[in-house]
Design a protein around this motif. Structure first.
Motif, PDB file in Angstrom:
ATOM      1  N   TYR A  67     -65.483  63.387  -9.249  1.00  0.00           N
ATOM      2  CA  TYR A  67     -64.987  62.104  -9.937  1.00  0.00           C
ATOM      3  C   TYR A  67     -63.405  61.809  -9.065  1.00  0.00           C
ATOM      4  CZ  TYR A  67     -63.018  57.989 -12.370  1.00  0.00           C
ATOM      5  OH  TYR A  67     -62.296  56.988 -12.815  1.00  0.00           O
ATOM      6  N   TRP A  68     -63.421  61.114  -7.929  1.00  0.00           N
ATOM      7  CA  TRP A  68     -62.018  60.918  -7.394  1.00  0.00           C
ATOM      8  C   TRP A  68     -61.271  59.730  -7.999  1.00  0.00           C
ATOM      9  CZ3 TRP A  68     -66.157  62.612  -4.477  1.00  0.00           C
ATOM     10  CH2 TRP A  68     -65.997  63.754  -3.558  1.00  0.00           C
ATOM     11  N   TRP A  69     -60.032  60.022  -8.571  1.00  0.00           N
ATOM     12  CA  TRP A  69     -59.263  59.046  -9.032  1.00  0.00           C
ATOM     13  C   TRP A  69     -57.913  59.103  -8.936  1.00  0.00           C
ATOM     14  CZ3 TRP A  69     -55.552  60.826 -12.486  1.00  0.00           C
ATOM     15  CH2 TRP A  69     -55.539  61.971 -12.998  1.00  0.00           C
ATOM     16  N   ALA A  70     -56.953  58.112  -9.444  1.00  0.00           N
ATOM     17  CA  ALA A  70     -55.635  58.065  -9.135  1.00  0.00           C
ATOM     18  C   ALA A  70     -54.862  57.585 -10.570  1.00  0.00           C
ATOM     19  CB  ALA A  70     -55.339  57.625  -7.993  1.00  0.00           C
ATOM     20  N   SER A  71     -53.861  57.869 -10.836  1.00  0.00           N
ATOM     21  CA  SER A  71     -53.146  57.562 -12.215  1.00  0.00           C
ATOM     22  C   SER A  71     -52.521  55.831 -11.869  1.00  0.00           C
ATOM     23  CB  SER A  71     -51.938  58.315 -12.374  1.00  0.00           C
ATOM     24  OG  SER A  71     -50.785  58.384 -11.365  1.00  0.00           O
ATOM     25  N   TRP A  72     -52.424  55.553 -10.561  1.00  0.00           N
ATOM     26  CA  TRP A  72     -52.070  54.114 -10.178  1.00  0.00           C
ATOM     27  C   TRP A  72     -53.357  53.371  -9.978  1.00  0.00           C
ATOM     28  CZ3 TRP A  72     -54.169  53.738  -5.734  1.00  0.00           C
ATOM     29  CH2 TRP A  72     -54.206  54.833  -4.883  1.00  0.00           C
ATOM     30  N   CYS A  73     -54.300  53.559 -10.050  1.00  0.00           N
ATOM     31  CA  CYS A  73     -55.607  52.784  -9.757  1.00  0.00           C
ATOM     32  C   CYS A  73     -56.256  52.219 -11.021  1.00  0.00           C
ATOM     33  CB  CYS A  73     -56.690  53.976  -9.236  1.00  0.00           C
ATOM     34  SG  CYS A  73     -58.248  53.083  -9.035  1.00  0.00           S
ATOM     35  N   PRO A  74     -55.971  50.605 -10.762  1.00  0.00           N
ATOM     36  CA  PRO A  74     -56.564  49.953 -12.002  1.00  0.00           C
ATOM     37  C   PRO A  74     -58.094  50.077 -12.304  1.00  0.00           C
ATOM     38  CG  PRO A  74     -56.224  48.402  -9.975  1.00  0.00           C
ATOM     39  CD  PRO A  74     -55.587  49.925  -9.771  1.00  0.00           C
ATOM     40  N   SER A 101     -57.877  64.229  -8.557  1.00  0.00           N
ATOM     41  CA  SER A 101     -56.852  63.303  -8.317  1.00  0.00           C
ATOM     42  C   SER A 101     -56.261  63.095  -6.944  1.00  0.00           C
ATOM     43  CB  SER A 101     -55.599  63.554  -9.208  1.00  0.00           C
ATOM     44  OG  SER A 101     -54.717  62.819  -8.899  1.00  0.00           O
ATOM     45  N   ILE A 102     -56.006  62.000  -6.406  1.00  0.00           N
ATOM     46  CA  ILE A 102     -55.444  61.807  -5.336  1.00  0.00           C
ATOM     47  C   ILE A 102     -53.924  61.415  -5.191  1.00  0.00           C
ATOM     48  CG2 ILE A 102     -57.582  61.083  -3.974  1.00  0.00           C
ATOM     49  CD1 ILE A 102     -56.252  58.398  -3.743  1.00  0.00           C
ATOM     50  N   ASP A 103     -53.446  61.620  -6.443  1.00  0.00           N
ATOM     51  CA  ASP A 103     -52.040  61.537  -6.874  1.00  0.00           C
ATOM     52  C   ASP A 103     -51.286  62.518  -6.130  1.00  0.00           C
ATOM     53  OD1 ASP A 103     -51.245  59.499  -9.169  1.00  0.00           O
ATOM     54  OD2 ASP A 103     -53.061  60.326  -9.649  1.00  0.00           O
ATOM     55  N   GLN A 104     -50.003  61.770  -5.434  1.00  0.00           N
ATOM     56  CA  GLN A 104     -49.101  62.682  -4.522  1.00  0.00           C
ATOM     57  C   GLN A 104     -48.293  63.390  -5.499  1.00  0.00           C
ATOM     58  OE1 GLN A 104     -49.195  63.128  -0.969  1.00  0.00           O
ATOM     59  NE2 GLN A 104     -51.039  61.937  -1.112  1.00  0.00           N
ATOM     60  N   ASP A 105     -47.967  62.767  -6.578  1.00  0.00           N
ATOM     61  CA  ASP A 105     -46.961  63.467  -7.663  1.00  0.00           C
ATOM     62  C   ASP A 105     -47.850  64.054  -8.679  1.00  0.00           C
ATOM     63  OD1 ASP A 105     -45.026  64.043  -9.428  1.00  0.00           O
ATOM     64  OD2 ASP A 105     -44.424  62.056  -9.575  1.00  0.00           O
ATOM     65  N   LEU A 106     -47.973  65.294  -8.615  1.00  0.00           N
ATOM     66  CA  LEU A 106     -48.988  66.176  -9.596  1.00  0.00           C
ATOM     67  C   LEU A 106     -48.117  65.855 -11.029  1.00  0.00           C
ATOM     68  CD1 LEU A 106     -50.839  68.401  -9.883  1.00  0.00           C
ATOM     69  CD2 LEU A 106     -48.943  70.078  -9.618  1.00  0.00           C
ATOM     70  N   ALA A 108     -46.987  62.986 -12.292  1.00  0.00           N
ATOM     71  CA  ALA A 108     -47.702  61.781 -12.546  1.00  0.00           C
ATOM     72  C   ALA A 108     -49.203  61.939 -13.116  1.00  0.00           C
ATOM     73  CB  ALA A 108     -47.407  60.810 -11.458  1.00  0.00           C
ATOM     74  N   ALA A 109     -49.853  62.665 -12.369  1.00  0.00           N
ATOM     75  CA  ALA A 109     -51.508  62.765 -12.810  1.00  0.00           C
ATOM     76  C   ALA A 109     -51.405  63.509 -14.110  1.00  0.00           C
ATOM     77  CB  ALA A 109     -52.040  63.598 -11.740  1.00  0.00           C
TER      78      ALA A 109
END
Length: 171
Positions: A67-74, A101-106, A108-109
């Motif tokens: 499951y690919w996700w991001a903290s900023w993804c609605p 997670s594809i977050d650039q900021d670890l 934040a994830a």
């Protein structure tokens, strides 16, 4: 505005129809890096956000939801609680989940997961991970690798809670 003659009207109508069909034509193109149903799916070893490591060798013969996700993804915010619920309901039956997670900021994830009490195994997409398992286009992306190591299901974008629950059928 002057009236258009028949030729001008037909030309503009054709241009309008072509422009209206463009999004449909793009939608028919396959999304980049989304694994095809039935294709073999290699998994990498992945360092997990909260420590430890997802070991690909330990997942052999197991059903794995990637499951690919991001903290900023609605859209991820709508799907991720159901991935968490699925993992809690089915992990005793052998279901494995690998969040990426594809977050650039670890940080934040990690903070995102902590705020929501998510504890399904999750790491970040790194160059080493992406070399084996390229990130598909779009978010979220949910892929099920069956016991045979092949893609049993692949969904891009937001999916409904009942669709997430139905992933248990691959166990």
């Amino acid at each position: 505005m002057p009236l258009l003659d028949r030729r001008q009207w037909n030309t503009r109508l054709a241009a309008f129809l072509a422009a209206a069909a463009l999004p449909a034509a793009r939608a028919a193109e396959p999304l980049k890096n989304v694994p095809a149903l039935g294709a073999a799916l290699r998994l990498p070893d992945v360092p997990l956000l909260e420590g430890g490591e997802f070991k690909a060798a330990a997942a052999q013969g197991q059903v794995v939801v990637v499951y690919w996700w991001a903290s900023w993804c609605p859209f991820c915010a709508q799907v991720t609680p159901h991935i968490q619920k699925l993992w809690h309901a089915q992990r005793d039956r052998g279901l494995q989940v690998l969040g990426l997670s594809i977050d650039q900021d670890l940080a934040a994830a990690k903070a995102y997961r902590a705020r929501r009490n998510y504890d399904f195994p999750s790491g970040c997409v790194t160059p080493a991970v992406e070399a084996i398992l390229p990130k598909p286009q779009g978010l979220p992306v949910t892929v099920v690798r069956g016991r045979d190591g092949r893609v049993a299901a692949a969904e891009t974008g937001q999916i409904f809670p009942e669709d997430v629950e139905a992933l248990a059928r691959f166990l």
